[in-house]
Design an enzyme around this catalytic site. Sequence first.
Site, PDB file in Angstrom:
ATOM      1  N   HIS A  45     -11.757  36.133 -45.384  1.00 15.87           N
ATOM      2  CA  HIS A  45     -10.978  36.147 -44.139  1.00 15.87           C
ATOM      3  C   HIS A  45     -10.036  34.944 -44.091  1.00 15.87           C
ATOM      4  CE1 HIS A  45     -10.122  36.333 -39.791  1.00 15.87           C
ATOM      5  NE2 HIS A  45     -10.613  37.555 -39.842  1.00 15.87           N
TER       6      HIS A  45
ATOM      7  N   HIS B 189       0.816  -1.225   0.000  1.00 18.66           N
ATOM      8  CA  HIS B 189       0.000   0.000   0.000  1.00 18.66           C
ATOM      9  C   HIS B 189       0.845   1.267   0.000  1.00 18.66           C
ATOM     10  CE1 HIS B 189      -3.711  -2.184   0.293  1.00 18.66           C
ATOM     11  NE2 HIS B 189      -3.295  -2.838   1.356  1.00 18.66           N
TER      12      HIS B 189
END
Length: 464
Positions: free
Chosen positions: A367, A289
């Site tokens: 554009h 752990h």
Amino acid sequence: MNTKQQTIQKAVSVSGVGLHTGVVATMTFLPAPAHHGYKFQRVDLPGQPIVDADVDNVVDLSRGTTLEQNGARIHTVEHALASLVGLQLDNILIQLDGPEPPIMDGSSIKFIEALQDAGIEEQNAYRNYFEINEYVHYKNPEKDIEIAALPLNDYRLTVMVDYNSRVITSQHAFLNDINMFSSQIANCRTFVFLHELEMLYKQNLIKGGDLTNAIVIVDRDVREGELDYLADLLNKPKVSVNKKEGILNNLDLHYPNEMARHKLLDLVGDLALVGRPIKAQILAARPGHAANVAFAKKIKKLMQKNAANTSPAYDPTQPPVYDFHKIASLLPHRYPFQMIDKIIALDETSVVGIKNVTMNEQYFMGHFPGNPVMPGVLQLESMAQTGGILVLSTVPDPENYWPYLIGIENCRFRRNVVPGDTVIFRCEFISPMKRGIVKMSGRGYVAGQLVCEAEMIASLVKKK
């Protein structure tokens, strides 16, 4: 592995004693909304505090993983969390009326069975995988522990254990498909060596441990009269040991390598604390752990480092939540001003929309000729339309409302958007709606890179 987030269809409970505290508790799994994650709630404490299943909340690693937040502590969370990962559940609230989940038989199988009985429900949000794209390594030379993560577009784990014991020789376990967790890993029980047993009792641990919820490995000769002492310790009328197998009370193992498989189960549960499903190959030698949690912290640190520019997942082979027909039925925009092609995720607080940019967009005629760039104002409009879908989702009759953009703040354009780009817009509420007005954050991504961002204020107005 699943692409959509999942929860359960209804609440389901299990009850039993906690392994270390010895306290009997009921644990209830409840459905939770998308992006909720895993959270525990101590319903037996004043205010019923919430504890996030987060590696930063780990406070103790004495033979299990313990979390604490908001004055509440939850012991031994790893088996419950492993069951959620094993079923690819993403959003669950776990209520407890005690300090520790029931140990049950020492594995995750009872949790798996309960969750399967509750039924699994898919949600309108993609799983937020963290795909580890670099080598991550943890090493503890003193204990000869190593854990590594390697890049992989999947989740696979391999574990090796070696206790220098005549009973447990070197064992390996692997999980190459998370869908096999329930049948291959979930029923593997926790274990303890006989030489550790009395020490753990003296440390005020395993108060709820007995021979029905743990494998006790007898790794030495048992002295005369010691079996009677052990029976007393374990509150059993009698205990015995098969010298050939070295297991107290002649317990049958589910697999010859059950111990390695249980260590893999623990690793899956501990790595759930990073907070997101993982894609990686995990290799672990002699994990425990403390090492698992230290490794999880390394992964979370890498996750946070990459978080700012993390684009929502988009799989064009998956059906959208809303196609352009459904979007047109909700928003008033029409050609050439319906900007969003799909909604791929939608929940209570966030939405993800897709804009495919092609050379046929009418604005490219001017554009910019010869150097077509999507105007920033139209990127913002696309983001606002995505957010409009989120705003409309807050009312039961969206066809009766207009969503209006009434404010823009902190707008930035990070790079050009050009024909051939697919822009992924994610919008989420910053604050709850009040009197029909709400604030959202929005971001646009192309190929994983942030291209634009803004905070937007929207108003929801009922049609006359």
